[in-house]
Scaffold this motif. Structure first.
Motif, PDB file in Angstrom:
ATOM      1  N   ALA A 119     -59.254  -5.807  37.640  1.00 13.00           N
ATOM      2  CA  ALA A 119     -58.546  -4.532  37.553  1.00 13.00           C
ATOM      3  C   ALA A 119     -59.352  -3.483  36.792  1.00 13.00           C
ATOM      4  O   ALA A 119     -59.359  -2.306  37.156  1.00 13.00           O
ATOM      5  N   LEU A 120     -60.048  -3.913  35.737  1.00 11.07           N
ATOM      6  CA  LEU A 120     -60.822  -2.953  34.943  1.00 11.07           C
ATOM      7  C   LEU A 120     -61.968  -2.378  35.763  1.00 11.07           C
ATOM      8  O   LEU A 120     -62.192  -1.156  35.760  1.00 11.07           O
ATOM      9  N   ILE A 121     -62.687  -3.236  36.482  1.00 13.39           N
ATOM     10  CA  ILE A 121     -63.794  -2.754  37.318  1.00 13.39           C
ATOM     11  C   ILE A 121     -63.259  -1.861  38.439  1.00 13.39           C
ATOM     12  O   ILE A 121     -63.844  -0.816  38.763  1.00 13.39           O
ATOM     13  N   ARG A 122     -62.140  -2.249  39.013  1.00 14.70           N
ATOM     14  CA  ARG A 122     -61.582  -1.474  40.121  1.00 14.70           C
ATOM     15  C   ARG A 122     -61.156  -0.081  39.664  1.00 14.70           C
ATOM     16  O   ARG A 122     -61.443   0.919  40.325  1.00 14.70           O
ATOM     17  N   ARG A 123     -60.473   0.002  38.547  1.00 15.68           N
ATOM     18  CA  ARG A 123     -60.008   1.305  38.069  1.00 15.68           C
ATOM     19  C   ARG A 123     -61.157   2.173  37.557  1.00 15.68           C
ATOM     20  O   ARG A 123     -61.166   3.397  37.784  1.00 15.68           O
ATOM     21  N   THR A 124     -62.127   1.552  36.911  1.00 17.54           N
ATOM     22  CA  THR A 124     -63.278   2.324  36.445  1.00 17.54           C
ATOM     23  C   THR A 124     -64.081   2.874  37.619  1.00 17.54           C
ATOM     24  O   THR A 124     -64.502   4.042  37.613  1.00 17.54           O
ATOM     25  N   SER A 125     -64.273   2.050  38.634  1.00 16.38           N
ATOM     26  CA  SER A 125     -64.998   2.504  39.821  1.00 16.38           C
ATOM     27  C   SER A 125     -64.246   3.621  40.521  1.00 16.38           C
ATOM     28  O   SER A 125     -64.854   4.596  40.997  1.00 16.38           O
ATOM     29  N   TRP A 126     -62.934   3.508  40.598  1.00 10.87           N
ATOM     30  CA  TRP A 126     -62.149   4.573  41.223  1.00 10.87           C
ATOM     31  C   TRP A 126     -62.274   5.876  40.455  1.00 10.87           C
ATOM     32  O   TRP A 126     -62.429   6.952  41.055  1.00 10.87           O
ATOM     33  N   PHE A 127     -62.212   5.807  39.124  1.00  6.48           N
ATOM     34  CA  PHE A 127     -62.316   7.022  38.310  1.00  6.48           C
ATOM     35  C   PHE A 127     -63.690   7.679  38.461  1.00  6.48           C
ATOM     36  O   PHE A 127     -63.790   8.901  38.623  1.00  6.48           O
TER      37      PHE A 127
END
Length: 296
Positions: free
Chosen positions: A117-125
């Motif tokens: 989740a952390l990688i996914r949200r950081t990549s999205w941002f």
């Protein structure tokens, strides 16, 4: 013969007074000058005067005033190698920015589908931040926020302006490629994932062996459109002092005295160069879109 008969006419010689002769100019029997002679004498005098004026050394100011201004076409032909060298630099910047942005964009796009989740949200941002930022602002960000040199183990590594410009253009490419990849992956049928899972493929093998090869057809046309946009946007590098075609065009205009009539031809030539380079890419993109016409 009778007295009334008329006597034959006999011409009488008339003595004319000689014209007064100028003093000091004796008559030596020179031929008379006609108007034709006077014309050719005048032409010869003008030719001799012109040759003498051409052979005489002229002052620099007088020579500049007497020289006719060069035509716009002759100016473009004169500076053609110089201008084309700047255009080639634009192409190099676009190619390197596209390569760097594509590699980092693929990694960023894969991060958006990560199970973490952390990688996914950081990549999205990161994707949304650089995708929705003005390209000129990102270029200024790269030019002034990245240091001019690095020191690694006592070794000095300089970063020239053109390299920082490549990074500035690679940032929007990275964000747009990440979004293209995410959309291409989401457009694939879910049966692809299920078939790979039934064959006991790991997630890494599924992505690199099954998913990404199918995404190429979906991504290629918009990716080529993005490259055309980046190529045309490389002229923004002239604002930060990079010696690309628009910068060299301004230098040529200044070297020719800043003549107003040269402004439109010089910058029009730059526009024609970009058009001749980007238009075939646009036509190839349309052909690929018709060929790949993938139905989701």
């Amino acid at each position: 013969m009778s007295e009334n008969s008329e006597a034959p006419f006999r011409p009488m010689a008339v003595l004319l007074e000689p014209r007064p002769r100028p003093i000091g100019l004796p008559d030596v029997g020179l031929p008379k000058l006609t108007m034709t002679h006077c014309y050719w004498l005048a032409v010869a005098a003008l030719l001799v005067a012109g040759v003498a004026h051409a052979q005489a050394p002229a002052a620099p100011a007088q020579e500049a005033l007497s020289a006719a201004p060069a035509t716009p076409l002759s100016v473009i032909i004169k500076w053609l190698p110089f201008l084309l060298k700047g255009f080639v630099f634009n192409i190099v910047i676009s190619l390197m920015a596209m390569a760097l942005g594509t590699v980092s964009g693929v990694l960023l796009g894969l991060g958006q589908i990560s199970q973490n989740a952390l990688i996914r949200r950081t990549s999205w941002f990161v994707t949304q931040f650089f995708r929705n930022s003005p390209w000129l602002v990102l270029l200024f960000f790269a030019m002034f926020m990245i240091p001019f040199e690095f020191h690694v183990f006592g070794l000095r590594i300089p970063l020239p302006d053109w390299f920082k410009a490549i990074i500035g253009f690679a940032l929007p490419v990275m964000a747009n490629v990440a979004e293209l990849l995410r959309g291409a992956i989401r457009s694939l049928p879910s049966g692809q994932w299920e078939a790979a899972e039934s064959l006991a493929f790991s997630r890494t093998k599924t992505i690199w062996g099954i998913i990404l090869p199918q995404c190429v057809k979906r991504m290629l046309p918009p990716w080529m459109n993005l490259y055309s946009l980046i190529t045309m946007a490389t002229v923004l590098a002239s604002i930060v002092g990079v010696g690309e075609m628009l910068t060299l065009t301004a230098q040529v205009h200044a070297a020719e005295g800043g003549r107003p009539e040269l402004f439109a031809p010089l910058y029009g030539f730059a526009m024609v160069c970009f058009f001749l380079y980007c238009y075939p890419i646009s036509k190839l993109t349309q052909r690929l879109e018709r060929r790949f016409n993938v139905k989701t």
